[in-house]
Motif scaffolding. Structure first.
Motif: not given
Length: 170
Positions: A91, A138-139
């Motif tokens: 990510d 990051t997701s």
């Protein structure tokens, strides 16, 4: 029901003596003695809460490992994706770095919680470990965080008796 892929790795023994090996694929990240112990070699049915808090188990990565000093000193140095297992993507452009060094002065202790290894002599292992993972942007994480973990463990086994302790700090 589907089963998630756990281990898919290739190890090349460049030294042909187990002193310098290269492993790549998906496998257990070298952090936390209990996490590195196979579930069939645990004393209880579940891992402790401590393991779930600090280690995520498997990840995609590249590791250099080996045993030195008549197999009394082992090392693992790895670079990993930094995400959970079976996630090919990353990510962010950051990676996770791990290191583990273990000294076994009286012979191979192994990664089992019970004493399956000692016969007529005591066994001792002392290890230190490190992990750094930058999860910024990051997701899969709600916060932008960069974690650094330091840890160590000690194991003693003799004639069916075993005791171990583990310490991790983030």
């Amino acid at each position: 029901a589907q089963t998630a892929l756990e281990d898919a790795l290739i190890t090349w023994d460049a030294s042909k003596k187990e002193t310098f090996q290269v492993t790549f694929g998906q496998f257990k990240v070298p952090l936390g003695r209990q996490e590195m112990t196979s579930s069939s070699l645990l004393q209880f049915a579940d891992r402790d809460i401590f393991s779930f808090e600090f280690s995520r188990g498997r990840d995609l990565g590249l590791e250099f490992n080996g045993m030195l000093s008549k197999k009394r000193l082992s090392y693992m140095l790895g670079v990993f994706n930094g995400n959970a297992a079976s996630r090919l993507g990353n990510d962010n452009a950051k990676l996770q770095y791990n290191a583990r060094v273990m000294f076994e002065p009286w012979g191979a202790v192994g990664y089992s919680e019970g004493d399956f290894e000692s016969k007529d002599k005591p066994l001792l292992a002392v290890a230190g470990e490190f992990e750094q993972n930058n999860l910024a942007y990051t997701s899969n994480v709600s916060d932008n965080l960069k974690t650094t973990i330091w840890g160590g463990d000690v194991v003693f086994k003799y004639k069916g008796f075993s005791v171990w302790a583990e310490y991790l700090a983030r």
